[in-house]
Design an enzyme around this catalytic site. Structure first.
Site, PDB file in Angstrom:
ATOM      1  N   ALA A 237      -2.357   2.916  -5.105  1.00  0.00           N
ATOM      2  CA  ALA A 237      -3.554   3.550  -5.670  1.00  0.00           C
ATOM      3  C   ALA A 237      -3.436   5.067  -5.733  1.00  0.00           C
ATOM      4  O   ALA A 237      -4.397   5.755  -6.028  1.00  0.00           O
ATOM      5  CB  ALA A 237      -4.773   3.156  -4.852  1.00  0.00           C
ATOM      6  N   GLY A 238      -2.241   5.597  -5.421  1.00  0.00           N
ATOM      7  CA  GLY A 238      -2.055   7.047  -5.492  1.00  0.00           C
ATOM      8  C   GLY A 238      -2.647   7.781  -4.303  1.00  0.00           C
ATOM      9  O   GLY A 238      -2.846   8.986  -4.339  1.00  0.00           O
TER      10      GLY A 238
ATOM     11  N   SER B 186      -0.550   5.517   0.540  1.00  0.00           N
ATOM     12  CA  SER B 186      -0.544   4.436   1.536  1.00  0.00           C
ATOM     13  C   SER B 186       0.839   4.255   2.147  1.00  0.00           C
ATOM     14  O   SER B 186       0.955   4.050   3.363  1.00  0.00           O
ATOM     15  CB  SER B 186      -1.030   3.126   0.930  1.00  0.00           C
ATOM     16  OG  SER B 186      -0.077   2.606   0.056  1.00  0.00           O
ATOM     17  N   SER B 187       1.893   4.373   1.335  1.00  0.00           N
ATOM     18  CA  SER B 187       3.227   4.170   1.920  1.00  0.00           C
ATOM     19  C   SER B 187       3.547   5.289   2.905  1.00  0.00           C
ATOM     20  O   SER B 187       4.140   5.037   3.963  1.00  0.00           O
ATOM     21  CB  SER B 187       4.301   4.058   0.839  1.00  0.00           C
ATOM     22  OG  SER B 187       4.258   5.176  -0.006  1.00  0.00           O
ATOM     23  N   ALA B 188       3.129   6.519   2.587  1.00  0.00           N
ATOM     24  CA  ALA B 188       3.379   7.628   3.517  1.00  0.00           C
ATOM     25  C   ALA B 188       2.587   7.422   4.805  1.00  0.00           C
ATOM     26  O   ALA B 188       3.113   7.627   5.903  1.00  0.00           O
ATOM     27  CB  ALA B 188       2.995   8.952   2.874  1.00  0.00           C
ATOM     28  N   ALA B 189       1.318   6.984   4.689  1.00  0.00           N
ATOM     29  CA  ALA B 189       0.498   6.787   5.888  1.00  0.00           C
ATOM     30  C   ALA B 189       1.113   5.703   6.778  1.00  0.00           C
ATOM     31  O   ALA B 189       1.210   5.862   7.998  1.00  0.00           O
ATOM     32  CB  ALA B 189      -0.930   6.416   5.494  1.00  0.00           C
TER      33      ALA B 189
ATOM     34  N   ASP C 112       3.320  13.962   0.440  1.00  0.00           N
ATOM     35  CA  ASP C 112       2.556  12.837   1.025  1.00  0.00           C
ATOM     36  C   ASP C 112       2.828  12.709   2.521  1.00  0.00           C
ATOM     37  O   ASP C 112       1.917  12.557   3.321  1.00  0.00           O
ATOM     38  CB  ASP C 112       2.983  11.507   0.387  1.00  0.00           C
ATOM     39  CG  ASP C 112       2.443  11.318  -1.015  1.00  0.00           C
ATOM     40  OD1 ASP C 112       2.094  12.318  -1.654  1.00  0.00           O
ATOM     41  OD2 ASP C 112       2.395  10.155  -1.456  1.00  0.00           O
TER      42      ASP C 112
HETATM   43  O1  PMV Z   1       1.257   7.981  -5.727  1.00  0.00           O
HETATM   44  P1  PMV Z   1       1.632   8.602  -4.449  1.00  0.00           P
HETATM   45  O2  PMV Z   1       0.526   8.622  -3.467  1.00  0.00           O
HETATM   46  O3  PMV Z   1       2.907   8.034  -3.907  1.00  0.00           O
HETATM   47  O4  PMV Z   1       1.891  10.179  -4.754  1.00  0.00           O
HETATM   48  C1  PMV Z   1       3.084  10.571  -5.363  1.00  0.00           C
HETATM   49  C2  PMV Z   1       3.127  12.052  -5.585  1.00  0.00           C
HETATM   50  C3  PMV Z   1       4.275  12.455  -6.529  1.00  0.00           C
HETATM   51  O5  PMV Z   1       4.180  13.878  -6.713  1.00  0.00           O
HETATM   52  C4  PMV Z   1       4.146  11.776  -7.871  1.00  0.00           C
HETATM   53  C5  PMV Z   1       5.636  12.106  -5.953  1.00  0.00           C
HETATM   54  C6  PMV Z   1       6.046  12.941  -4.749  1.00  0.00           C
HETATM   55  O6  PMV Z   1       6.875  12.443  -3.970  1.00  0.00           O
HETATM   56  O7  PMV Z   1       5.576  14.085  -4.603  1.00  0.00           O
END
Ligand code: PMV
Length: 308
Positions: A83-84, A87-90, A130
């Site tokens: 969902a941007g 979540s994977s980073a958390a 992230d």
């Molecule tokens: O969609 P997310 O939450 O994985 O955010 C990605 C952010 C990007 O700038 C598109 C990629 C990055 O690693 O910075």
């Protein structure tokens, strides 16, 4: 038992451009992932095999932390995946926090570095925004050069990102989730391909960097009208770069009448928008009426933290 939590994040300005070294601004939000780990006879995540592809971030985090023996890991996450919202980073940061937490206090810098390596390995390309936001919490500004408020720097393949703590005023933010899940890796690769082939795409990335710095200044002087207009422009440029989606446009259009501004947040291609508003419940209702899921969120100053 070892356990830790880490926040999801919202990128307010600069996603995608940050992968090329341009500035970006994010904030941790009060949706968190929790990870619990107990010694066990075999490796399991949520009762299933660690080898399943949905656990590739957890598997890569385990490989970095090198625990002594197998563990049963449980993930409890409020951060919707794909969902941007990071979540994977958390989940990666909370996993590293739980595994390193055994050794005493959690060191956010060490976790931010390892979590970035994990994201980079799994996604093929990434910036540290992230994973650093999930590790440090609060408002985070990533820049090419160090300045006041520097937390740490992270480098990879000749590129160096300087990660700063930045004070943001209290912001009412509404997330509008399209419900369309889009993987970050292919979207990041698509933008790289465009930038390599088309000078206009390279120029768009540079413009996003400028918008980010203007946006930081606008937010710091509490000029939400200016910040909102910059968010709208950032959305248009991201769409021109090929990471938009008609459902993102629909939610942005629905949110704008009650907001200062709205843009896609995170990787795009689906995922979510973020709207800056002082009428969060009206904006959330408008997003729902346009077919999105809406969450009202606040910034969260708490980064990775030991549980229990
Ligand atoms: O969609 P997310 O939450 O994985 O955010 C990605 C952010 C990007 O700038 C598109 C990629 C990055 O690693 O910075």
């Amino acid at each position: 038992m070892m356990a830790a939590s880490a926040p999801g994040k919202l990128i307010l300005f600069g996603e995608h451009a940050v992968v090329f070294g341009e500035p970006a601004l994010s904030t941790a939000i009060n949706l968190r992932a929790e990870v619990y780990a107990r010694p066990h006879t075999e490796w399991l995540v949520d009762g299933a095999s660690l080898e399943e592809s949905r656990f590739r971030y957890v598997k890569a985090a385990v490989a970095k932390a090198k625990p002594d023996g197998p563990l049963w890991i449980e993930i409890r996450s409020m951060v919707p995946s794909g969902a941007g919202l990071g979540s994977s980073a958390a989940v990666t940061v909370a996993t590293l926090g739980a595994l390193h937490g055994r050794e005493g206090s959690i060191e956010a810098l060490a976790i931010a570095r390892e979590a970035f390596e994990v994201e980079h390995e799994v996604q093929g390309r990434a910036s540290p925004i992230d994973t650093s936001t999930a590790s440090a919490g609060g408002g985070i500004l990533v820049l090419r050069q160090p300045r006041d408020g520097l937390l740490w720097s992270i480098e990879r393949d000749k590129r160096k990102w300087f990660v700063h703590r930045t004070a943001l005023p209290p912001l009412d933010l509404v997330i509008g989730n399209t419900g369309i899940s889009a993987a970050t890796g292919p979207l990041v690769a698509k933008v790289k391909d465009r930038v390599d082939r088309d000078p206009r795409a390279a120029e768009a990335v540079r413009q996003i960097g400028e918008i980010t710095l203007d946006g930081v200044r606008a937010l710091q002087r509490k000029d939400l009208v200016a910040a909102g207009k910059l968010m709208d422009r950032n959305h248009t440029i991201l769409t021109d770069l090929g990471v938009g989606h008609p459902s993102l446009d629909r939610l942005v259009e629905a949110a704008r009448p009650s907001s200062y501004g709205a843009k896609l947040t995170g990787a795009g291609g689906g995922g979510s928008i973020v709207a800056l508003t002082d009428r969060p419940s009206v904006t959330a209702e408008a997003i729902r009426a346009a077919g999105g899921k809406a969450f009202i969120v606040q910034s969260d100053s708490l980064g990775v933290a030991k549980l229990g």
